[in-house]
Design an enzyme around this catalytic site. Structure first.
Site, PDB file in Angstrom:
ATOM      1  N   ASP A  37     -21.626  -3.313 -10.867  1.00  0.00           N
ATOM      2  CA  ASP A  37     -20.657  -4.413 -10.800  1.00  0.00           C
ATOM      3  C   ASP A  37     -19.997  -4.361  -9.416  1.00  0.00           C
ATOM      4  O   ASP A  37     -19.548  -3.295  -8.976  1.00  0.00           O
ATOM      5  CB  ASP A  37     -19.611  -4.244 -11.916  1.00  0.00           C
ATOM      6  N   ILE A  38     -19.972  -5.494  -8.731  1.00  0.00           N
ATOM      7  CA  ILE A  38     -19.411  -5.501  -7.363  1.00  0.00           C
ATOM      8  C   ILE A  38     -17.879  -5.682  -7.352  1.00  0.00           C
ATOM      9  O   ILE A  38     -17.267  -5.629  -6.294  1.00  0.00           O
ATOM     10  CB  ILE A  38     -20.074  -6.570  -6.447  1.00  0.00           C
ATOM     11  N   GLN A  83     -14.726 -13.508 -20.568  1.00  0.00           N
ATOM     12  CA  GLN A  83     -16.105 -13.576 -20.067  1.00  0.00           C
ATOM     13  C   GLN A  83     -16.112 -14.484 -18.843  1.00  0.00           C
ATOM     14  O   GLN A  83     -15.713 -15.647 -18.927  1.00  0.00           O
ATOM     15  CB  GLN A  83     -17.064 -14.133 -21.131  1.00  0.00           C
ATOM     16  N   HIS A 127     -24.167  -9.906 -21.047  1.00  0.00           N
ATOM     17  CA  HIS A 127     -24.189  -8.634 -20.304  1.00  0.00           C
ATOM     18  C   HIS A 127     -23.289  -7.626 -20.990  1.00  0.00           C
ATOM     19  O   HIS A 127     -22.330  -7.996 -21.681  1.00  0.00           O
ATOM     20  CB  HIS A 127     -23.755  -8.827 -18.852  1.00  0.00           C
ATOM     21  N   HIS A 172     -20.971  -4.141 -20.141  1.00  0.00           N
ATOM     22  CA  HIS A 172     -20.355  -3.289 -19.126  1.00  0.00           C
ATOM     23  C   HIS A 172     -20.478  -1.826 -19.554  1.00  0.00           C
ATOM     24  O   HIS A 172     -20.158  -1.488 -20.702  1.00  0.00           O
ATOM     25  CB  HIS A 172     -18.857  -3.595 -18.998  1.00  0.00           C
TER      26      HIS A 172
HETATM   27  P1  AMP Z   1     -17.353 -10.608 -17.598  1.00  0.00           P
HETATM   28  O1  AMP Z   1     -16.070 -10.941 -16.862  1.00  0.00           O
HETATM   29  O2  AMP Z   1     -17.195  -9.735 -18.795  1.00  0.00           O
HETATM   30  O3  AMP Z   1     -18.138 -11.867 -17.863  1.00  0.00           O
HETATM   31  O4  AMP Z   1     -18.206  -9.745 -16.588  1.00  0.00           O
HETATM   32  C1  AMP Z   1     -18.919 -10.293 -15.503  1.00  0.00           C
HETATM   33  C2  AMP Z   1     -18.982  -9.235 -14.468  1.00  0.00           C
HETATM   34  O5  AMP Z   1     -19.958  -9.603 -13.525  1.00  0.00           O
HETATM   35  C3  AMP Z   1     -17.663  -9.034 -13.708  1.00  0.00           C
HETATM   36  O6  AMP Z   1     -17.188  -7.722 -13.914  1.00  0.00           O
HETATM   37  C4  AMP Z   1     -18.045  -9.303 -12.277  1.00  0.00           C
HETATM   38  O7  AMP Z   1     -17.420  -8.431 -11.379  1.00  0.00           O
HETATM   39  C5  AMP Z   1     -19.541  -9.103 -12.283  1.00  0.00           C
HETATM   40  N1  AMP Z   1     -20.256  -9.810 -11.246  1.00  0.00           N
HETATM   41  C6  AMP Z   1     -20.135 -11.111 -10.903  1.00  0.00           C
HETATM   42  N2  AMP Z   1     -20.985 -11.414  -9.906  1.00  0.00           N
HETATM   43  C7  AMP Z   1     -21.659 -10.276  -9.620  1.00  0.00           C
HETATM   44  C8  AMP Z   1     -22.674  -9.933  -8.668  1.00  0.00           C
HETATM   45  N3  AMP Z   1     -23.176 -10.829  -7.820  1.00  0.00           N
HETATM   46  N4  AMP Z   1     -23.121  -8.655  -8.643  1.00  0.00           N
HETATM   47  C9  AMP Z   1     -22.616  -7.738  -9.501  1.00  0.00           C
HETATM   48  N5  AMP Z   1     -21.664  -7.993 -10.410  1.00  0.00           N
HETATM   49  C10 AMP Z   1     -21.194  -9.242 -10.473  1.00  0.00           C
END
Ligand code: AMP
Ligand code: ZN
Length: 139
Positions: free
Chosen positions: A33-34, A96, A102, A104
């Site tokens: 996660d970035i 979300q 996805h 975590h």
């Molecule tokens: P959620 O908020 O539970 O939907 O989680 C989505 C996650 O995706 C968040 O923690 C973001 O930081 C992560 N995210 C969004 N774009 C990217 C990306 N390009 N690369 C890696 N993680 C990402």
């Protein structure tokens, strides 16, 4: 394979945008996660685009679960956190932010008092890269 051209995770699956990849198999992909809530925060997704837990097919849900277990074991072994949460959000009320199913894998430190709505704060890409290499070495 079902995909969504506007989905950031589908773009990662397609190799259109980069990621710090940890692991992949035929149907799942794991990457860092970035915007990490904590150091070592990783994600596991099905390669196919499904919006949430309500619609993801059972076989893909199961495949993601198997990959989550691998990643959680590697994170625990590589980083020795005090704990690891496996967390998954469905819908705006659950925070979300990416509508591609996805999970975590979230390392925890005693006393970090992390809340479910941890917010999206960009991490240090060099640290994330180093972390990804440490986790990969434990897979
Ligand atoms: P959620 O908020 O539970 O939907 O989680 C989505 C996650 O995706 C968040 O923690 C973001 O930081 C992560 N995210 C969004 N774009 C990217 C990306 N390009 N690369 C890696 N993680 C990402
Ligand atoms: Zn997608």
């Amino acid at each position: 394979m079902q995909t969504d051209k506007d989905c950031i995770f589908c773009k990662i699956v397609a190799g259109e945008i980069p990621c710090f990849k940890l692991y992949e198999d035929d149907s799942t992909l794991s990457f860092m996660d970035i915007n990490p809530a904590n150091e070592g925060h990783a994600l596991v997704i099905p390669k196919e685009h499904w919006r949430n837990v309500y619609v993801v097919p059972d076989d893909l849900f199961a495949a993601v679960a198997v990959s989550v277990k691998k990643i959680a074991q590697a994170v625990q072994s590589a980083l020795s956190p005090d704990g690891v949460n496996v967390v998954q959000a469905n819908g705006k009320g659950a925070a979300q932010s990416v509508e591609h199913f996805h999970v975590h894998v979230l390392p925890r430190t005693l006393g970090d008092e992390l809340k479910l709505n941890w917010g999206l704060n960009p991490g240090d890409m060099e640290r994330i890269k180093i972390c990804s290499e440490t986790i990969k070495a434990a897979l």
